[in-house]
Design an enzyme around this catalytic site. Sequence first.
Site, short mmCIF file in Angstrom:
data_model
loop_
_atom_site.label_atom_id
_atom_site.label_comp_id
_atom_site.label_asym_id
_atom_site.label_seq_id
_atom_site.Cartn_x
_atom_site.Cartn_y
_atom_site.Cartn_z
N ARG A 131 0.82 -1.21 0.00
CA ARG A 131 0.00 0.00 0.00
C ARG A 131 0.86 1.26 0.00
O ARG A 131 0.45 2.29 -0.55
CB ARG A 131 -0.93 -0.01 1.21
CG ARG A 131 -1.95 -1.14 1.17
CD ARG A 131 -2.83 -1.13 2.40
NE ARG A 131 -3.64 0.08 2.47
CZ ARG A 131 -4.37 0.43 3.53
NH1 ARG A 131 -4.36 -0.33 4.62
NH2 ARG A 131 -5.08 1.54 3.51
N TYR A 145 -8.91 14.17 -6.61
CA TYR A 145 -9.35 15.40 -5.95
C TYR A 145 -8.56 15.62 -4.67
O TYR A 145 -8.17 14.66 -4.00
CB TYR A 145 -10.86 15.36 -5.65
CG TYR A 145 -11.31 14.24 -4.75
CD1 TYR A 145 -11.41 14.41 -3.37
CD2 TYR A 145 -11.66 12.99 -5.27
CE1 TYR A 145 -11.84 13.38 -2.54
CE2 TYR A 145 -12.09 11.96 -4.46
CZ TYR A 145 -12.19 12.16 -3.09
OH TYR A 145 -12.60 11.13 -2.27
N PRO A 146 -8.28 16.87 -4.32
CA PRO A 146 -7.65 17.19 -3.05
C PRO A 146 -8.70 17.46 -1.98
O PRO A 146 -9.85 17.80 -2.31
CB PRO A 146 -6.86 18.46 -3.37
CG PRO A 146 -7.69 19.15 -4.40
CD PRO A 146 -8.37 18.06 -5.20
N MET A 147 -8.32 17.33 -0.71
CA MET A 147 -9.29 17.56 0.36
C MET A 147 -8.60 17.99 1.65
O MET A 147 -7.40 17.78 1.84
CB MET A 147 -10.12 16.31 0.62
CG MET A 147 -9.34 15.12 1.11
SD MET A 147 -10.42 13.80 1.73
CE MET A 147 -11.13 14.60 3.18
N GLN A 185 -8.05 2.76 -4.39
CA GLN A 185 -7.87 4.10 -3.83
C GLN A 185 -6.44 4.29 -3.35
O GLN A 185 -5.90 3.45 -2.64
CB GLN A 185 -8.84 4.27 -2.66
CG GLN A 185 -8.72 5.59 -1.92
CD GLN A 185 -9.77 5.72 -0.83
OE1 GLN A 185 -10.83 6.27 -1.03
NE2 GLN A 185 -9.46 5.20 0.35
#
EC number: 1.3.98.5
Length: 249
Positions: A131, A145-147, A185
């Site tokens: 991972r 997308y950024p967050m 992801q």
Amino acid sequence: MNEAAKTLDGWYCLHDFRTINWAELKTLSTEERQQIINEFLDLMEKWNDTEAQGEGSHAVYTIVGQKADVMLMILRPSMEELNEIETAFNKSRFAEFTVPAYSYVSVVELSNYMAGDSDDDPYQNPHVRARLYPQLPKAKHVCFYPMDKRRQGDDNWYMLPMDQRRELMKSHGMIGRSYAGKVKQIITGSVGFDDWEWGVTLFADDVLQFKKLVYEMRFDEVSARYGEFGSFFVGNLLTAEGIPSYFYV
């Protein structure tokens, strides 16, 4: 002071978004255009060699909409190597026909919110290593997308006790796990590296799974109450075989 989450950090990551100057590209002769394409393919071949040696990974996608035309996602063991790849691309003839649209610098990250109790070195755990140092899937579609986690009034993630944050992230993570086999992801941390705190990159062969996953997570408290999101970029896989036809004008 509140307890900070500890992280495991893997490969450094660059998302490089470019807009193609199609008008300028059209002015080239077929021979010149093919030379430029071949130069880009040579760069990709070097990236393939690095990936085969387990020393990094990459993915190239075309972007749908007006935000960008192409996204390069590069993973490497050091920030210097990311810089070298970016510089090598910028020095290429192909880069003369692109305009930087957006970039994001981060590092593959796992937090201790979901970690169990163990004295073993997590960096020696094969599951953890897979991972932290992933080979990016060449899925048909990508979503990036950024967050941030919200820091406003009573909705301040960083003022919550560790146990409460851990419990919230557990339920949040269960939603993501329910999409195993449908969506891959990659979470990258960017505190101190870029304008947002995390970058989220999703890979899937069914693009509709992005909408389903993100929509379902919006009803979870971690997103509904504490999530802040930047622009979304969605695109389609661009293989080496598909590059000549994509840049044909």
